[in-house]
Design a protein around this motif. Structure first.
Motif, PDB file in Angstrom:
ATOM      1  N   THR A  15      -8.510   6.845  -6.080  1.00 39.24           N
ATOM      2  CA  THR A  15      -7.090   7.018  -5.781  1.00 39.24           C
ATOM      3  C   THR A  15      -6.863   8.316  -5.033  1.00 39.24           C
ATOM      4  OG1 THR A  15      -6.721   8.069  -7.918  1.00 39.24           O
ATOM      5  CG2 THR A  15      -6.419   5.689  -7.794  1.00 39.24           C
ATOM      6  N   ASN A  53      -1.497   4.294  -1.036  1.00 40.03           N
ATOM      7  CA  ASN A  53      -2.743   3.946  -0.345  1.00 40.03           C
ATOM      8  C   ASN A  53      -2.582   4.097   1.160  1.00 40.03           C
ATOM      9  OD1 ASN A  53      -3.871   3.134  -2.790  1.00 40.03           O
ATOM     10  ND2 ASN A  53      -3.397   0.974  -2.474  1.00 40.03           N
ATOM     11  N   ASN A  61       0.821  -1.213   0.000  1.00 38.27           N
ATOM     12  CA  ASN A  61       0.000   0.000   0.000  1.00 38.27           C
ATOM     13  C   ASN A  61       0.852   1.259   0.000  1.00 38.27           C
ATOM     14  OD1 ASN A  61      -2.717  -0.882  -0.129  1.00 38.27           O
ATOM     15  ND2 ASN A  61      -2.639  -1.555   1.995  1.00 38.27           N
ATOM     16  N   ALA A 106      -6.145   0.016   3.213  1.00 35.95           N
ATOM     17  CA  ALA A 106      -6.635  -0.373   1.885  1.00 35.95           C
ATOM     18  C   ALA A 106      -6.503  -1.880   1.713  1.00 35.95           C
ATOM     19  CB  ALA A 106      -5.856   0.362   0.797  1.00 35.95           C
TER      20      ALA A 106
END
Length: 303
Positions: A156, A50, A45, A54
């Motif tokens: 995103t 992220n 991640n 996530a």
């Protein structure tokens, strides 16, 4: 316009969606679950920008095949393996861009057991009790991946900012060394067995899974008393000893209660991550710790 998603082309032997799990529900009989190798999950991640929570895919031994239904960016960490995009070699441990229709092939683990596939935005399957993790014990969360399943991708965030240490990826252990804090039921075992525990070399059993790392060979711990315990609460890292005397280290999908005595607990951290990557036959040793120091009678050799 097609929403960002990945279609499962080849599900692999056992591929599940995992995040940080659903802690805090043990009183409801719900296990923690979550990625077994939390470090590999976090790194995947991080490489994509992220958040830690996530959801990623956790593969087991033989990887997974996915097709991008829209352009996405992915990364593979955990157990080293060959990575291909539409038949061409691609990077392992670094972000890879997939165009619409491109196929990602995550190959068989070259060492270790579990690889992690992350996508920028995370896998946005519906959460259950605040987590997207597949729990094999209770059946909560999304099912084990099957061919043809479509995995939606979340929105995103900002581009990732990577530090110099971003690619510190520990290898699969050739020997699994587990720190062990004795208790709460160490007094159920003969003192000679506890002393022998620090000297014994076990092996990872092929019967190990997401519920627990089972051991074989080594010393069989002898009890100092008869009878059985009433069921009591279990935690991640608890080392339970069933009647055969061979320790079982509870992992993410462990039951929340159990009646066999717990000789000690492996603290959360890198040792449990390493346990996720220890395949059948890997030697296992326990080293005692108390208050952050080696316990009397234990040895830190090889740690």
């Amino acid at each position: 316009m097609t929403s960002a998603a990945l279609e499962v082309v080849r599900p692999g032997a056992l591929t599940t969606v995992q995040d940080l799990g659903r802690p805090g529900h043990a009183h409801l009989g719900v296990p923690r679950s979550g990625a077994l190798d939390a470090g590999a999950h976090d790194l995947a991640n991080r490489l994509l920008g992220n958040g830690r929570d996530a959801a990623t895919l956790e593969t087991t031994v033989d990887g997974v095949g996915l097709r991008a239904l829209a352009p996405v960016t992915v990364v593979v960490t955990g157990a080293p393996c060959a990575v291909r995009v539409s038949g061409r070699p691609a990077a392992w441990g670094a972000p890879v861009r997939l165009g619409a229709g491109a196929e990602l092939e995550v190959g068989r683990a070259e060492s270790g057991v579990r690889s992690y596939v992350a996508v920028r935005g995370g896998f946005a399957v519906p959460p259950v009790l605040g987590s997207r993790s597949t729990d094999l014990l209770s059946g909560l969360g999304p099912g084990v991946l099957t061919g043809g399943a479509v995995l939606p991708v979340g929105p995103t965030g900002p581009d990732p900012v990577l530090g110099a240490d971003a690619l510190r990826v520990p290898g699969a252990p050739s020997e699994l060394v587990l720190p062990l804090r004795l208790g709460p039921r160490a007094d159920w075992f003969e003192p000679a067995s506890i002393a022998a525990l620090w000297r014994a070399e076990f092996r990872v059993s092929p019967a190990s899974n997401r519920i627990g790392l089972r051991t074989e060979a080594g010393v069989r711990l002898a009890r100092s008393r008869g009878g059985e315990l009433p069921s009591e609460g279990m935690v991640l890292g608890a080392v339970q000893v069933p009647p055969d005397g061979l320790p079982v280290v509870f992992l993410a999908d462990h039951p929340v209660t159990g009646g066999y005595p717990v000789v000690g607990v492996v603290p959360l951290g890198p040792a449990l991550d390493a346990a996720a990557q220890a395949g059948p036959g890997v030697p296992v040793r326990f080293v005692g710790v108390r208050g952050g120091r080696w316990a009397k009678g234990s040895s830190p050799r090889g740690s």
